[in-house]
Each structure stands twice: as structure tokens, then as C-alpha cells.
Design an enzyme around this catalytic site. Structure first.
Site, PDB file in Angstrom:
ATOM      1  N   ASP A  41       0.835  -1.197   0.000  1.00 35.36           N
ATOM      2  CA  ASP A  41       0.000   0.000   0.000  1.00 35.36           C
ATOM      3  C   ASP A  41       0.873   1.251   0.000  1.00 35.36           C
ATOM      4  O   ASP A  41       2.031   1.210   0.440  1.00 35.36           O
ATOM      5  CB  ASP A  41      -0.908   0.016   1.234  1.00 35.36           C
ATOM      6  CG  ASP A  41      -2.001  -1.043   1.170  1.00 35.36           C
ATOM      7  OD1 ASP A  41      -2.317  -1.495   0.049  1.00 35.36           O
ATOM      8  OD2 ASP A  41      -2.518  -1.420   2.237  1.00 35.36           O
ATOM      9  N   TYR A  69       6.815  -8.829   8.196  1.00 30.40           N
ATOM     10  CA  TYR A  69       6.496  -7.421   8.425  1.00 30.40           C
ATOM     11  C   TYR A  69       6.797  -7.001   9.858  1.00 30.40           C
ATOM     12  O   TYR A  69       6.629  -7.788  10.797  1.00 30.40           O
ATOM     13  CB  TYR A  69       5.003  -7.167   8.180  1.00 30.40           C
ATOM     14  CG  TYR A  69       4.531  -7.443   6.780  1.00 30.40           C
ATOM     15  CD1 TYR A  69       4.568  -6.459   5.795  1.00 30.40           C
ATOM     16  CD2 TYR A  69       4.034  -8.696   6.426  1.00 30.40           C
ATOM     17  CE1 TYR A  69       4.121  -6.708   4.508  1.00 30.40           C
ATOM     18  CE2 TYR A  69       3.582  -8.956   5.140  1.00 30.40           C
ATOM     19  CZ  TYR A  69       3.632  -7.965   4.188  1.00 30.40           C
ATOM     20  OH  TYR A  69       3.197  -8.220   2.910  1.00 30.40           O
ATOM     21  N   ASP A  83      -6.490   1.063   8.664  1.00 23.00           N
ATOM     22  CA  ASP A  83      -5.152   1.584   8.942  1.00 23.00           C
ATOM     23  C   ASP A  83      -5.252   3.057   9.323  1.00 23.00           C
ATOM     24  O   ASP A  83      -6.363   3.614   9.420  1.00 23.00           O
ATOM     25  CB  ASP A  83      -4.206   1.365   7.760  1.00 23.00           C
ATOM     26  CG  ASP A  83      -4.641   2.108   6.486  1.00 23.00           C
ATOM     27  OD1 ASP A  83      -5.530   2.979   6.561  1.00 23.00           O
ATOM     28  OD2 ASP A  83      -4.086   1.802   5.417  1.00 23.00           O
ATOM     29  N   ARG A 181      -3.555  -5.213   8.103  1.00 21.53           N
ATOM     30  CA  ARG A 181      -4.618  -4.341   8.621  1.00 21.53           C
ATOM     31  C   ARG A 181      -5.721  -5.163   9.269  1.00 21.53           C
ATOM     32  O   ARG A 181      -6.170  -4.880  10.387  1.00 21.53           O
ATOM     33  CB  ARG A 181      -5.204  -3.501   7.487  1.00 21.53           C
ATOM     34  CG  ARG A 181      -4.296  -2.425   6.940  1.00 21.53           C
ATOM     35  CD  ARG A 181      -4.939  -1.719   5.772  1.00 21.53           C
ATOM     36  NE  ARG A 181      -4.893  -2.485   4.537  1.00 21.53           N
ATOM     37  CZ  ARG A 181      -5.759  -2.367   3.539  1.00 21.53           C
ATOM     38  NH1 ARG A 181      -6.775  -1.528   3.660  1.00 21.53           N
ATOM     39  NH2 ARG A 181      -5.632  -3.070   2.439  1.00 21.53           N
TER      40      ARG A 181
END
Length: 308
Positions: A41, A69, A83, A181
Site C-alpha cells: 500500500d 512485516y 489503517d 490491517r
């Protein structure tokens, strides 16, 4: 710049889409044959492997690999996009004393393994030919089909109190297609609070790690000064070195280059898996291991030209 082949591992900056990065790499390397191996994103930073030239044929294999991540989850508020970029839709004061290391670690343990996850409305998933984020921007919310994903590792780093909210920093290693998310929302729900993903950075994608990622700005600046930016490309053989390899006998090299199957004497690799065929250090192709009447053989999926 001609005959450029390899994987460019960039450190994607915030504020750019993965497609934006691909467009810039096309200009820098002077080729239309460019593709990334997993969307990030715009607000997300980190490891984005971009395949250039003949390496675009690796995309389907590299994008299937696990990702890792660094995540910061905020407990105490949820948003329209799950988010920090979205509008707050729910808030609640968090009892910080109840968010203990032991509780979070136990929760993480319960989330490990295969699970079903419903993609968020603000995502690139297509439903009936239309991206979910386009529908979301139109104010349309539709039912989304849950998808199976796998969480391999969840490691807690820090719990921080910020007023009525609590931030939980952790690392997650997961299968492709896992939405951090949505994971934050689900973790928050399990703790009894609205939640969203505050920050996200990808630190590993398949075999490529944060330490080898090059800032896109650095590549662009060096291209302007005439430096050889092809040196940043990971060669195709190196990019798929995580796959088992097999040395083809000299008398079979021509047949393999012509797309014919070849026997795999002595190979114990599992049937159905991938294997790379080499002639010395030269990559001939990526093949699928199959079983025939005479044992295992390699069925070609990708055959590479001699210059790769």
C-alpha cells in the site's frame, strides 16, 4: 540500457504505490518488461522486489513466497480503512494494565497456523471484475469471501501506552495475501477493543531481506550521474537459488533448451515441486518434478535464453 535482466530489491518509500515504483524502474532501465512481486500500500515502506527483463518470468514464483512485516497495532480506535489513513469510526479507552506481555503472547500463539481472513473493503481484490477499493470509494460495501492464509510467526517487541490508547509493536511472518490491517482488527477484537494498523514495514519478501534493499531515490540519483545501476540487479540464478538445482548432462542440454522433458537420476526432490536445471553456471530453465514409468523427470515451465 539493453539486455538488462534481474531482480531489483528496492526499499519502497511511503507515498508511492507499487505501480508507481514499477513505472520509475521502467524509465530507469529502459524496458517495459518490469513487474513487482507483491503489492505494498502507498503508506507502507520496505522490501519490494521488482523483476526486470527476463526476470519477469519469476514473478509468479516469487510472489507465492512468505513475507515478513514489522507492525504497530493501535488499540483504542478503528478506522474505515483498517489503517491510520482512514477516518475513525469507533473509539474506546483502553485499560492499559490489562494489555500485558503474557496476554499478548498467548493471543499470538492462538493465532498461529492456518486461518480464514476476510479481505478489507479498501484492498485491490477484484469482485466481479471491480477492485474493492473502487467500490469502497463509491460508498458500497459488499460481502467478501474469506480466504485461507497462514501465520508462521508472531513476535512481540513492545507495548506502549499513549493516552487512552495502547500501541503493540510486533513482527509477523505470513503467507502471501495476508492483510496486516485485518490482522490488527482481529487481534484487537480478541482483546475486546477497536483497533487498526498504525504502521507497517515489510522487512522480508521471499528470499530478499531489508538489509539488501536499495532506496529508490538512491538508484535514481545515481542514474542521473551516469553510474551503472545494473549492478543493483540480483541475477536470475541467484534470485531463485532457494530452489533445488540439477546439473544437466552435456548431451541433454540442447533438448532441454528446446523445451523437452529430461530425466532426473539421483534426485530425491518431492514430486510436484520446482527444480532449476543448469549447465554449469548457466540456468537452462525452471521445471516441475514429475514421476513417470522410469522415475522422476523434469517437465519445463520456463526455459531461459542463453544470455540469462
Amino acid at each position: 540500457m539493453s539486455n538488462v535482466n534481474g531482480v531489483l530489491v528496492i526499499d519502497k518509500p511511503a507515498g508511492m504505490t507499487s505501480h508507481d515504483c514499477v513505472a520509475r524502474i521502467r524509465r530507469l532501465y529502459g524496458t517495459k518488461k518490469v513487474g513487482h512481486t507483491g503489492t505494498l500500500d502507498p503508506d507502507v515502506t520496505g522490501v519490494l522486489p521488482i523483476c526486470v527483463g527476463h526476470a519477469t518470468r519469476l514473478v509468479e514464483y516469487l510472489q507465492e513466497l512468505p513475507k515478513r512485516y514489522d507492525v504497530v497495532m493501535r488499540l483504542g480506535s478503528s478506522t474505515t480503512t483498517e489503517d491510520a489513513s482512514g477516518e475513525v469510526v469507533e473509539q474506546a479507552s483502553v485499560d492499559a494494565a490489562s494489555i500485558t506481555t503474557e496476554r499478548i503472547q498467548a493471543l499470538f500463539e492462538s493465532f498461529l497456523g492456518e486461518m480464514e481472513q476476510v479481505p478489507p473493503m479498501f484492498s485491490a481484490v477484484k469482485v466481479n471484475g471491480k477492485r474493492l477499493y473502487d467500490l469502497a470509494r463509491e460508498g458500497t460495501v459488499i460481502e467478501r469471501q474469506a480466504r485461507k492464509v497462514t501465520l508462521y510467526e508472531l513476535t512481540l517487541h513492545k507495548i506502549s501506552v499513549d493516552g487512552d490508547t495502547v500501541d503493540v509493536a510486533f513482527t509477523c511472518t505470513c503467507s502471501k495475501g495476508t492483510y496486516m490491517r485485518t490482522l490488527c482488527v482481529d487481534l484487537g477484537r480478541a482483546l475486546g477493543y477497536p483497533a487498526h494498523m498504525k504502521l507497517l514495514r515489510r522487512i522480508k519478501s521471499g528470499p530478499f531481506q531489508e538489509q539488501e534493499a536499495i532506496p529508490l531515490q538512491q538508484i535514481e540519483e545515481q542514474a542521473v550521474t551516469g553510474e551503472d545501476i545494473s549492478r543493483y540487479l540480483v541475477s536470475i540464478p541467484q534470485a531463485i537459488s532457494f530452489l533445488p538445482s540439477f546439473q544437466v548432462k552435456p548431451e541433454r542440454i540442447k533438448a532441454v533448451r528446446n523445451g523437452l522433458a529430461t530425466a532426473l537420476p539421483g534426485v530425491t526432490t518431492e514430486e510436484g515441486s520446482l527444480i532449476c536445471l543448469f549447465a554449469g553456471e548457466e540456468l537452462l530453465g525452471i521445471h516441475r518434478v514429475c514421476r513417470g514409468d522410469k522415475g522422476l523427470f523434469a517437465k519445463p515451465e520456463k526455459v531461459f535464453p542463453a544470455e540469462v
